[in-house]
Design a protein around this motif. Structure first.
Motif, short mmCIF file in Angstrom:
data_model
loop_
_atom_site.label_atom_id
_atom_site.label_comp_id
_atom_site.label_asym_id
_atom_site.label_seq_id
_atom_site.Cartn_x
_atom_site.Cartn_y
_atom_site.Cartn_z
N LEU A 1 3.87 2.13 1.37
CA LEU A 1 4.19 2.43 -0.03
C LEU A 1 2.93 2.59 -0.87
CD1 LEU A 1 7.21 -0.01 -0.40
CD2 LEU A 1 7.31 2.49 -0.63
N THR A 2 1.93 1.77 -0.59
CA THR A 2 0.66 1.86 -1.32
C THR A 2 -0.05 3.17 -1.00
OG1 THR A 2 0.46 -0.55 -1.28
CG2 THR A 2 -1.54 0.69 -1.74
N GLN B 1 13.42 -1.09 4.52
CA GLN B 1 12.49 -0.84 3.42
C GLN B 1 11.13 -0.45 4.00
OE1 GLN B 1 12.15 -3.70 0.33
NE2 GLN B 1 14.27 -4.36 0.45
N TYR C 1 -3.34 5.99 -9.59
CA TYR C 1 -2.39 7.03 -10.00
C TYR C 1 -2.78 7.49 -11.39
CZ TYR C 1 2.26 9.18 -10.62
OH TYR C 1 3.29 10.05 -10.81
N LEU D 1 2.95 -1.77 -6.89
CA LEU D 1 1.88 -2.10 -5.95
C LEU D 1 0.55 -1.56 -6.48
CD1 LEU D 1 3.77 -1.27 -2.61
CD2 LEU D 1 3.08 -3.56 -3.41
N ASP D 2 -0.53 -2.01 -5.85
CA ASP D 2 -1.85 -1.66 -6.35
C ASP D 2 -2.34 -0.34 -5.75
OD1 ASP D 2 -4.31 -1.87 -7.58
OD2 ASP D 2 -5.18 -3.10 -5.97
N PHE D 3 -2.10 0.75 -6.47
CA PHE D 3 -2.63 2.05 -6.03
C PHE D 3 -3.14 2.83 -7.24
CE2 PHE D 3 2.09 2.62 -6.18
CZ PHE D 3 2.20 3.59 -7.15
N PRO E 1 4.80 -2.47 2.65
CA PRO E 1 3.91 -2.31 1.48
C PRO E 1 2.71 -1.41 1.70
CG PRO E 1 4.58 -4.60 1.71
CD PRO E 1 5.10 -3.88 2.92
N VAL F 1 18.63 -1.62 -3.24
CA VAL F 1 18.03 -0.64 -2.34
C VAL F 1 17.25 0.43 -3.12
CG1 VAL F 1 18.72 1.33 -0.92
CG2 VAL F 1 19.55 -0.95 -0.37
N SER F 2 17.79 0.84 -4.24
CA SER F 2 17.19 1.96 -4.98
C SER F 2 16.26 1.47 -6.09
CB SER F 2 18.29 2.86 -5.54
OG SER F 2 19.21 2.13 -6.33
N ASN G 1 13.92 -1.85 -5.42
CA ASN G 1 12.99 -1.47 -4.37
C ASN G 1 11.95 -0.48 -4.91
OD1 ASN G 1 12.13 -1.23 -1.71
ND2 ASN G 1 14.16 -0.74 -0.92
N TYR G 2 12.38 0.47 -5.69
CA TYR G 2 11.47 1.46 -6.26
C TYR G 2 10.51 0.83 -7.25
CZ TYR G 2 9.51 5.31 -8.88
OH TYR G 2 8.61 6.15 -9.50
N GLY H 1 1.52 5.89 -2.72
CA GLY H 1 1.15 5.84 -4.13
C GLY H 1 -0.18 6.53 -4.38
N PHE I 1 14.36 3.26 2.49
CA PHE I 1 14.24 3.26 1.03
C PHE I 1 12.94 2.54 0.68
CE2 PHE I 1 18.71 3.78 1.82
CZ PHE I 1 19.14 4.65 0.83
N PRO I 2 12.43 2.68 -0.54
CA PRO I 2 12.94 3.54 -1.60
C PRO I 2 12.40 4.96 -1.46
CG PRO I 2 11.01 2.42 -2.42
CD PRO I 2 11.21 1.95 -0.99
#
Lengths: 377, 377
Positions: free
Chosen positions: A319-320, A313, B376, B372-374, A316, B361-362, B365-366, A323, A247-248
């Motif tokens: 996840l970045t 999880q 978009y 985070l730094d991205f 980071p 978890v969902s 976490n999401y 993103g 997740f997520p």
């Protein structure tokens, strides 16, 4: 005006006109009654459900929606709920609703992206809205109007009517500790997530839910994602031998379920039945998200405590990177689509920026605080 | 059974019985039609709103709910919406609904805690449910049944019918950097939060919303909380001279708005009107949370960018101490109350544990990942 008319029509009703009642009049509504003739008309409609009875909850939800409409309309609008592929193969359902062969479907806007790519935006986008943010966009920031416009060429109208809840990132044979673990990873996913994962070097592939188990056990997959805990457990994904449950879902933090209605038939209904459909759908949207949260919470508990599933999880940096890749995919959609796509993505991005700032301060901040180490209960 | 009856009644309706229709019958519902006599009865009801038109959105929401019921019932159930204190002083509203003087109120279960302390649990508790978790508890984990039981002695029934959205922790003259900053802090709050803050050494006090400004400007307060950004801005709290706006509200991550209905009058309604009330309320619950999120997001943006309000997060040690103190207060409520209170708190705690694990978890976490730094959009 409408209200004054109603006041006259109802002058025989119980209760004297008091000062309070007069004040109430200034506070009240603008209801315009339909003719008695329209009110006594009866309708029998059909609704195709995207999901069969193997899929947890969604066919039940379609029946509940039909039941509520039947009861609220005192039997004047009866809707038979059909599983997918009953009248036509499911991919042709929207055409069937469009030409009036059937009156309704309960589906995902994403289902019709081959016919109109912009429709995908109205279900969920990677790193996009939570379900609550989606509601705020639809009702107050122009989302519903854009959705109506996107569906107008098909002669249908959509209402929010349920939710898939949050999904997982997926099940994996090995832990994902860094971006390099995605390189060449053979991963079953679907839709936009295939583009995002491909950008990060994964070998993204798609297949039907029954093929996942065969492919994984034949050593052709390193990981796969399908739904959230409830759906995944129903399809037995937890017993395939992939121990790590990640997740997520950057990709599906939630997923809007739509009710698509043939517009001409909808507009031919008396106003009370139109409103009954719209409000029943909205209530089912609320009900569906609660049901998904309840079902997923229970299933997660079972997976962890009875099946020793290891919940992880994503780190980071992964996840970045997801993103940045998601941002690129959204930008590609915007610039490679038509004017409607550009307008819709712009509206989505602007609403996302506004709502994200509030979600950070309130929901995210609260959930992090509640997760601190303190004694409670 | 009911369905078969309906099938006979509707045998003249369009469309032949095909194989598809026969399959549909097995999928369909159990609607039992009421007599035509019951369906033509007409009702005029009154609903007291807890909020007047100074409070953003909530009186409008009450009118919207009444309007939807009027339209769905084709004018057979007309509800006049009254501001608080119109018929009786607001604190006596539940008694008025209880004895049938008025048929409905749109209020907070917390309003009636003096008459029955357990009712507070059905709005929000410190470090308790998010609004989505509240829904899962009410619909699927026994919450609504307990709520019905708690209201049974008053002869009323409650439905979820709106949301206040997330509130703030409050406005402060000085930053809160550690627990010692709460020592002796003169702070306006209300309800359970007074007990929690007092446990941490604050001088918690309560007062009406119009008195907050006077007290703060007279130097009698160091901080105060009232609502979220939308409500606070409406009441001008941002121009009183307290520059620091703290989050999260450990105390009110959201707040359920209820529709309380006189049970005997509700049960005397035809089934279709009963269902129309229940479903309209549920739809308004979904609508209200979306409206609160939209309104708060806009107001926060205005506060930060036009009024230079400084948004701050409470430090982890303060949040942890608030968690322990909240846990103590909940435990006190459980052990100092009656059997109904004990049963309700136990149900709340058990549902909270289950749902919190899934929310972490969902959703949590999401939201953290999305922050985070991205790049978009």
């Amino acid at each position: 005006m409408g209200y004054q008319h109603l006041m006259k029509r109802r002058h025989l009703l119980k209760g004297a006109i008091t000062a309070s009642t007069l004040t109430a009049m200034t506070l009240s509504h603008s209801y315009t009654p339909k003719s008695a003739n329209a009110q006594s008309a009866e309708f029998r409609w059909r609704m195709v459900s995207r999901w069969d009875d193997q899929f947890p909850g969604q066919l039940v939800a379609a029946r509940r929606l039909a039941d509520r409409i039947a009861v609220m309309s005192a039997g004047r609008l009866i809707i038979d709920v059909l599983p997918p592929d009953e009248v036509v193969p499911f991919p042709e359902t929207k055409t069937a609703v469009s030409d009036g062969t059937i009156e309704m479907s309960r589906s995902l806007s994403y289902d019709w992206r081959a016919q109109s790519p912009v429709l995908e935006v109205f279900m969920v986008l990677p790193y996009g809205f939570t379900q609550k943010e989606m509601s705020a966009w639809l009702y107050y920031l122009g989302g519903q109007e854009l959705w109506d416009e996107a569906y107008a060429p098909f002669g249908v109208k959509a209402f929010p009517a349920g939710s898939l809840g949050a999904q997982s990132f997926g099940w994996f044979s090995n832990e994902i500790n860094s971006l390099s673990d995605l390189q060449g990873l053979r991963f079953r996913t679907t839709g936009v997530a295939m583009d995002v994962m491909s950008k990060l070097g994964a070998a993204a592939t798609t297949m039907g839910r029954t093929e996942i188990g065969q492919a994984f056990q034949a050593g052709e997959l390193d990981g796969f994602e399908l739904g959230g805990p409830l759906v995944d457990m129903q399809y037995g994904l937890h017993v395939l031998g992939a121990p790590y449950y990640y997740f997520p879902s950057y990709n599906q933090p939630s997923g809007l379920v739509e009710l698509v209605v043939n517009r001409a038939q909808y507009e031919a209904l008396p106003t009370d039945l139109q409103q009954i459909i719209e409000i029943a759908a909205q209530a089912e949207y609320e009900q569906g998200l609660a049901e998904a949260n309840f079902g997923n919470a229970q299933a997660l508990n079972t997976l962890v405590n009875q099946h020793q599933v290891q919940v992880r999880q994503l780190p980071p940096d992964v996840l970045t990177a997801l993103g940045n890749a998601s941002g690129e995919v959204i930008a590609d959609m915007r610039s490679n689509g038509n004017e409607m796509m550009q307008q819709t993505i712009d509206s989505f991005l602007s609403a996302r920026q506004l709502l994200k700032a509030w979600s950070q301060v309130s929901e995210q901040n609260y959930l992090n605080a509640r997760g601190l180490d303190f004694t409670y209960g």
